[in-house]
Design an enzyme around this catalytic site. Structure first.
Site, mmCIF file in Angstrom:
data_model
loop_
_atom_site.group_PDB
_atom_site.id
_atom_site.type_symbol
_atom_site.label_atom_id
_atom_site.label_comp_id
_atom_site.label_asym_id
_atom_site.label_seq_id
_atom_site.Cartn_x
_atom_site.Cartn_y
_atom_site.Cartn_z
ATOM 1 N N LYS A 13 5.762 -100.930 18.674
ATOM 2 C CA LYS A 13 6.218 -102.300 18.994
ATOM 3 C C LYS A 13 6.691 -103.031 17.738
ATOM 4 C CE LYS A 13 2.366 -103.845 20.786
ATOM 5 N NZ LYS A 13 1.516 -102.659 20.634
ATOM 6 N N ARG A 88 -1.521 -110.176 25.869
ATOM 7 C CA ARG A 88 -2.385 -108.997 25.858
ATOM 8 C C ARG A 88 -3.438 -109.040 26.961
ATOM 9 N NH1 ARG A 88 -1.731 -107.449 20.188
ATOM 10 N NH2 ARG A 88 -2.869 -105.562 19.674
ATOM 11 N N ARG A 171 -9.680 -100.280 20.251
ATOM 12 C CA ARG A 171 -8.419 -100.979 20.568
ATOM 13 C C ARG A 171 -7.706 -100.313 21.740
ATOM 14 N NH1 ARG A 171 -5.603 -100.567 15.146
ATOM 15 N NH2 ARG A 171 -3.826 -101.481 16.218
HETATM 16 P P1 AMP Z 1 -1.665 -105.893 16.442
HETATM 17 O O1 AMP Z 1 -1.099 -106.046 15.085
HETATM 18 O O2 AMP Z 1 -0.743 -106.417 17.507
HETATM 19 O O3 AMP Z 1 -2.112 -104.474 16.736
HETATM 20 O O4 AMP Z 1 -2.977 -106.818 16.501
HETATM 21 C C1 AMP Z 1 -4.078 -106.569 15.661
HETATM 22 C C2 AMP Z 1 -5.310 -107.283 16.182
HETATM 23 O O5 AMP Z 1 -5.082 -108.702 16.198
HETATM 24 C C3 AMP Z 1 -5.723 -106.940 17.594
HETATM 25 O O6 AMP Z 1 -6.502 -105.762 17.663
HETATM 26 C C4 AMP Z 1 -6.513 -108.194 17.974
HETATM 27 O O7 AMP Z 1 -7.793 -108.208 17.388
HETATM 28 C C5 AMP Z 1 -5.697 -109.296 17.326
HETATM 29 N N1 AMP Z 1 -4.621 -109.775 18.239
HETATM 30 C C6 AMP Z 1 -3.281 -109.655 18.063
HETATM 31 N N2 AMP Z 1 -2.597 -110.177 19.086
HETATM 32 C C7 AMP Z 1 -3.526 -110.654 19.952
HETATM 33 C C8 AMP Z 1 -3.477 -111.276 21.223
HETATM 34 N N3 AMP Z 1 -2.295 -111.520 21.838
HETATM 35 N N4 AMP Z 1 -4.641 -111.617 21.820
HETATM 36 C C9 AMP Z 1 -5.829 -111.387 21.231
HETATM 37 N N5 AMP Z 1 -5.961 -110.774 20.054
HETATM 38 C C10 AMP Z 1 -4.826 -110.395 19.404
#
Ligand code: AMP
Length: 214
Positions: A13, A88, A171
């Site tokens: 993504k 999410r 995750r």
């Molecule tokens: P990502 O970089 O999108 O993989 O996000 C890393 C981490 O940030 C996730 O595992 C969550 O802990 C937090 N996070 C990111 N986006 C969200 C979201 N929309 N809702 C809740 N937590 C988020």
């Protein structure tokens, strides 16, 4: 052009959002990048989010929805944006629906990147990110020219704190339980397009652009 990118952790993504941002001339809104920036800056949001992220859990919906609401109100989002990592949860998707209805700016498309689970694990294990500009690499599939140095800005590349094996497993579980059901939410709205997230980065980008009809 208002787009949501869906897909499990490691589906590409972030990589695709960064390329699409240049091709479509609309900003990437990555809630993960926003939270990591807050953690690095040591803000109160960052202090709250750090432990949650390290566990592989989700930051509370109200916090995330507030962040996105503020971000899409900024002028560079007037012509559109690419949402990467948001929504999410069902509650976030509903909050986004309400927000966009009020703004009278509906989504154009929800693109879901599909990648087999075993490939996702290998991708995450080798993933490296530049501390300076956020550009992403993979130690095998798209390595930096000089070890540990970003090709674009010369910054240091590092492995995300939440890319360790245990946290990745958590995750993935959170994705399956809370985020995967959003495909059905957007399918009902006639917005969902599934695009294979395997193969070369450039080919996937072309496939995404074709799907968007641009
Ligand atoms: P990502 O970089 O999108 O993989 O996000 C890393 C981490 O940030 C996730 O595992 C969550 O802990 C937090 N996070 C990111 N986006 C969200 C979201 N929309 N809702 C809740 N937590 C988020």
């Amino acid at each position: 052009m208002r787009i949501v990118l869906l897909g499990p952790p490691g589906s590409g993504k972030g990589t695709q959002a960064k390329v699409l941002t240049e091709r479509l001339k609309v900003p990437q809104i990555s809630t993960g990048d926003m939270l990591r920036a807050a953690v690095a800056a040591g803000t109160s949001l960052g202090r709250e989010a750090k432990a949650v992220m390290e566990r592989g859990a989700l930051v509370p919906d109200a916090v995330i929805v507030g962040l996105v609401r503020e971000r899409i109100a900024q002028t560079d989002c007037r012509t559109g944006y690419i949402l990467d990592g948001f929504p999410r949860t069902a509650a976030q998707a509903e909050a986004l629906d309400t927000m966009l209805r009020e703004l009278q700016t509906p989504l154009d498309s929800v693109l879901s990147l599909t990648v087999p689970a075993e490939e996702v694990v290998e991708r995450i294990a080798g993933r490296r990110t530049c501390r300076g500009c956020g550009r992403m690499y993979h130690i095998r599939y798209s390595p930096t020219k000089e070890a540990g140095r970003c090709d674009a800005c010369g910054g240091e590349t590092y492995q995300r704190d939440d890319d360790g094996e245990e946290t990745v497993r958590r995750r993935m579980q959170v994705y399956t339980e809370q985020t995967a059901p959003l495909e059905a939410h957007y399918e009902r709205q006639g917005l969902l397009r599934r695009v294979p997230g395997t193969g070369r980065i450039g080919e996937i980008t072309e496939h995404l652009l074709q799907t968007l009809g641009v």
